[in-house]
Design an enzyme around this catalytic site. Sequence first.
Site, PDB file in Angstrom:
ATOM      1  N   ARG A 192       0.991  -1.268   0.026  1.00 31.13           N
ATOM      2  CA  ARG A 192      -0.162   0.054   0.032  1.00 31.13           C
ATOM      3  C   ARG A 192       0.737   1.284  -0.044  1.00 31.13           C
ATOM      4  O   ARG A 192       0.677   2.263  -0.662  1.00 31.13           O
ATOM      5  CB  ARG A 192      -0.901  -0.017   1.424  1.00 31.13           C
ATOM      6  CG  ARG A 192      -2.039  -0.902   1.041  1.00 31.13           C
ATOM      7  CD  ARG A 192      -2.630  -1.595   2.278  1.00 31.13           C
ATOM      8  NE  ARG A 192      -3.777  -2.529   2.122  1.00 31.13           N
ATOM      9  CZ  ARG A 192      -3.796  -3.951   1.997  1.00 31.13           C
ATOM     10  NH1 ARG A 192      -2.645  -4.268   1.740  1.00 31.13           N
ATOM     11  NH2 ARG A 192      -4.864  -4.417   1.724  1.00 31.13           N
ATOM     12  N   GLY A 229      -1.212 -11.227  -6.153  1.00 28.96           N
ATOM     13  CA  GLY A 229      -2.441 -11.004  -6.009  1.00 28.96           C
ATOM     14  C   GLY A 229      -2.764  -9.650  -5.494  1.00 28.96           C
ATOM     15  O   GLY A 229      -3.600  -8.796  -6.033  1.00 28.96           O
ATOM     16  N   SER A 241     -12.823  -9.585   1.355  1.00 27.86           N
ATOM     17  CA  SER A 241     -11.406  -9.387   0.675  1.00 27.86           C
ATOM     18  C   SER A 241     -10.811  -7.905   0.793  1.00 27.86           C
ATOM     19  O   SER A 241     -11.575  -6.929   0.297  1.00 27.86           O
ATOM     20  CB  SER A 241     -11.542  -9.778  -0.853  1.00 27.86           C
ATOM     21  OG  SER A 241     -10.309  -9.337  -1.685  1.00 27.86           O
ATOM     22  N   ASP A 295      -4.538 -15.810   6.194  1.00 30.26           N
ATOM     23  CA  ASP A 295      -2.900 -16.146   5.750  1.00 30.26           C
ATOM     24  C   ASP A 295      -2.403 -16.911   6.862  1.00 30.26           C
ATOM     25  O   ASP A 295      -1.019 -17.614   6.722  1.00 30.26           O
ATOM     26  CB  ASP A 295      -2.234 -14.988   5.817  1.00 30.26           C
ATOM     27  CG  ASP A 295      -2.537 -14.092   4.369  1.00 30.26           C
ATOM     28  OD1 ASP A 295      -3.140 -14.824   3.612  1.00 30.26           O
ATOM     29  OD2 ASP A 295      -2.150 -12.887   4.310  1.00 30.26           O
ATOM     30  N   LYS A 307      -5.815 -18.978  -3.186  1.00 32.28           N
ATOM     31  CA  LYS A 307      -4.594 -18.228  -3.029  1.00 32.28           C
ATOM     32  C   LYS A 307      -3.763 -18.601  -3.944  1.00 32.28           C
ATOM     33  O   LYS A 307      -3.955 -18.944  -4.759  1.00 32.28           O
ATOM     34  CB  LYS A 307      -4.372 -18.632  -1.395  1.00 32.28           C
ATOM     35  CG  LYS A 307      -5.515 -18.014  -0.407  1.00 32.28           C
ATOM     36  CD  LYS A 307      -5.530 -16.428  -0.331  1.00 32.28           C
ATOM     37  CE  LYS A 307      -6.156 -15.913   0.462  1.00 32.28           C
ATOM     38  NZ  LYS A 307      -6.293 -14.438   0.419  1.00 32.28           N
TER      39      LYS A 307
HETATM   40  C1  S3P Z   1      -4.159  -9.110   1.674  1.00 34.44           C
HETATM   41  C2  S3P Z   1      -5.380  -9.660   1.698  1.00 34.44           C
HETATM   42  C3  S3P Z   1      -5.554 -11.130   1.726  1.00 34.44           C
HETATM   43  C4  S3P Z   1      -4.290 -11.925   2.097  1.00 34.44           C
HETATM   44  C5  S3P Z   1      -3.129 -11.437   1.128  1.00 34.44           C
HETATM   45  C6  S3P Z   1      -2.775 -10.155   1.636  1.00 34.44           C
HETATM   46  C7  S3P Z   1      -3.801  -7.685   1.541  1.00 34.44           C
HETATM   47  O1  S3P Z   1      -6.169 -11.624   0.500  1.00 34.44           O
HETATM   48  O2  S3P Z   1      -4.675 -13.076   1.895  1.00 34.44           O
HETATM   49  O3  S3P Z   1      -2.075 -12.298   1.640  1.00 34.44           O
HETATM   50  O4  S3P Z   1      -2.913  -7.105   1.473  1.00 34.44           O
HETATM   51  O5  S3P Z   1      -5.026  -6.828   1.365  1.00 34.44           O
HETATM   52  P1  S3P Z   1      -7.812 -11.364  -0.162  1.00 34.44           P
HETATM   53  O6  S3P Z   1      -7.947  -9.830   0.299  1.00 34.44           O
HETATM   54  O7  S3P Z   1      -8.027 -11.659  -1.215  1.00 34.44           O
HETATM   55  O8  S3P Z   1      -8.458 -12.135   1.161  1.00 34.44           O
END
Ligand code: S3P
Length: 437
Positions: free
Chosen positions: A35, A102, A173, A323, A350
Site C-alpha cells: 500500500r 495477487g 477481501s 494467511d 490463494k
Molecule cells: C491481503 C489480503 C488477503 C491476504 C493477502 C494479502 C492484502 O487477501 O490473503 O495475503 O494485503 O490486502 P484477500 O484480500 O484476497 O482476502
Amino acid sequence: MSSIATTPSKVQTVRPTRSFQGSVTLPGDKSISHRYAMLAGLAEGTTRLSNFSTGADPHSSLACMAALGATVDKSNKDYIAVTGVSGHFSASATPLDCGNSGSTMRMLAGLIAPHPHTYTMIGDHSLTLRPMERIRKPLSQMGAKIDLLDGHAPITIQGTPLKAIDFDTPIPSAQVKTAVLFAGLQAEGTTSLSESVRTRDHSEHALKAFGATLHRIGDKLQIPGGQKLRSIDATVPGDLSSAAFFLCAALLFPDSNLVLDSIGMNPTRSALLDVIVALGGAIKVLNVEEHHGEMIGTIQVNRAPGGLKGIDINGALSAQLIDELPVLAAIAPYTRDGIRIRDAKELRVKESDRIALVVNNLRAMGAEVTEHEDGMDIAGNQQLHGAAIDSGTDHRIAMAFSIAALRATGETEIHGAEAAAISFPEFFIHLDALSQR
Ligand code: S3P
C-alpha cells in the site's frame, strides 16, 4: 488447483529440534509495504520507507510504480525512496508484471483504472489462475474498462474517468476493498463501501497517512473522489504473518522463549494472538506504539504449562486468519484436541489451493486429516514423521511445513523451498538460528 513450478525447485532439509529460542526483528509487513509503495507512487513528493518488506511481492509493486513513471531508489541502505507522479501515471512501455502477487494485481487495477492510458497486467502461472472477476465487477460499475481472459489475468485496462459507487463487498477481501478505495479516491463523487466481515484496514490507515480524507460511518466507509496525496516518511511494522511461523514453532516446545521486536499488531490482523492464547500459549506484548495509524509492539511468546489444547476456527475468524491458517493446520496434530477449520473456501484460490496442499502434505507426514470444501479437520495427539513436502510453489506452504518438521521424527525435505522468498526471504536463516538442536 496447485500451481506448477516454472523455476528449478530448491529442496531444503529441515531437521527436528529440541526447543525454539531467541530474539529477531522481522522485515516489514507485506500488506502495508504494497500500500505504501502504490500510494507513494501516485503521490506528490518523495516518500522514504524504512523496513520495507524484503519479499518479492512488494518489490513487484515497486517495479510497477517505476513502470508507471515513479522513481524508485533502493540505493540507500536505510530506506527505499519513491518519488511519485503527482497524480498522473504515465503509459507503460511494457506490461505491468505483478509476478506472484495477487495484492499487486488487484489493488493496482483500482489505482490505474482512471488514468488515460491502456495498460496490460500480467503475472506468473499461479497468479494467472487466480480469480479477477471480483475486482472487474465493482470497477466496471464505476465505469472502468477492464477485460479479463476467462475471469483471469492477463488484464487489459483502458483508462477512463470513473464515477463513485455504493458497493457491498460480497466476499471478505481487503484486496477488493482496496481496489475500490483506490479507484474511489480518484473518481467523481463519494464512493461508499460496506463489508460483511471487517477485513484488514491497512488501506484506510495508509490513505489517511498520505493525506486523504476517508470516513467510517457505522458499517460504511466513505471516500470522496478527486483527492491528491502527499509523500510521507514511514517505517513499515514487522510482518505478523511472517512472525506467525515462529510464534507457532515456539508453541511446540515446553521451554521455548521467543521475542519478536517491532511487529505490526493492527487489531484487524492480530486474531492469531488470541488463537495462540486459546491454544495454550503465553503471550506478552511490550512497548506498544502507533505509527501512521498502525500499532507496533514487541511480542514475547512461551508455551503455557499443560501443552496445547485445540480450537475450532470458523465464521469471521477464518477470514481474519486467512494467511495464518496453513501454519495453524501444520501444528494441529501436535495439539491435544486437534483443529477444525471451516468457512475458509478462499484458501482454495490463494497462491495455490491451500486446502488441498495442506491436507496432502499433512498426510505425507502421517497425519489423519479430513478434507472439506471449505476447510479441514485435523485430529490432535498425532506424531508426524519426516516426508517429502510439495510447496506447490506457495510461500506459506513451504514455511508452514518447515514448522511441522521441527517436531517430526526424522528429516523433512521441503521441495520448492525458494517460494518462501515471495514474502520472507530470510525465513530459513532465522529458522536455523532459533532452532535449538
Ligand atoms: C491481503 C489480503 C488477503 C491476504 C493477502 C494479502 C492484502 O487477501 O490473503 O495475503 O494485503 O490486502 P484477500 O484480500 O484476497 O482476502
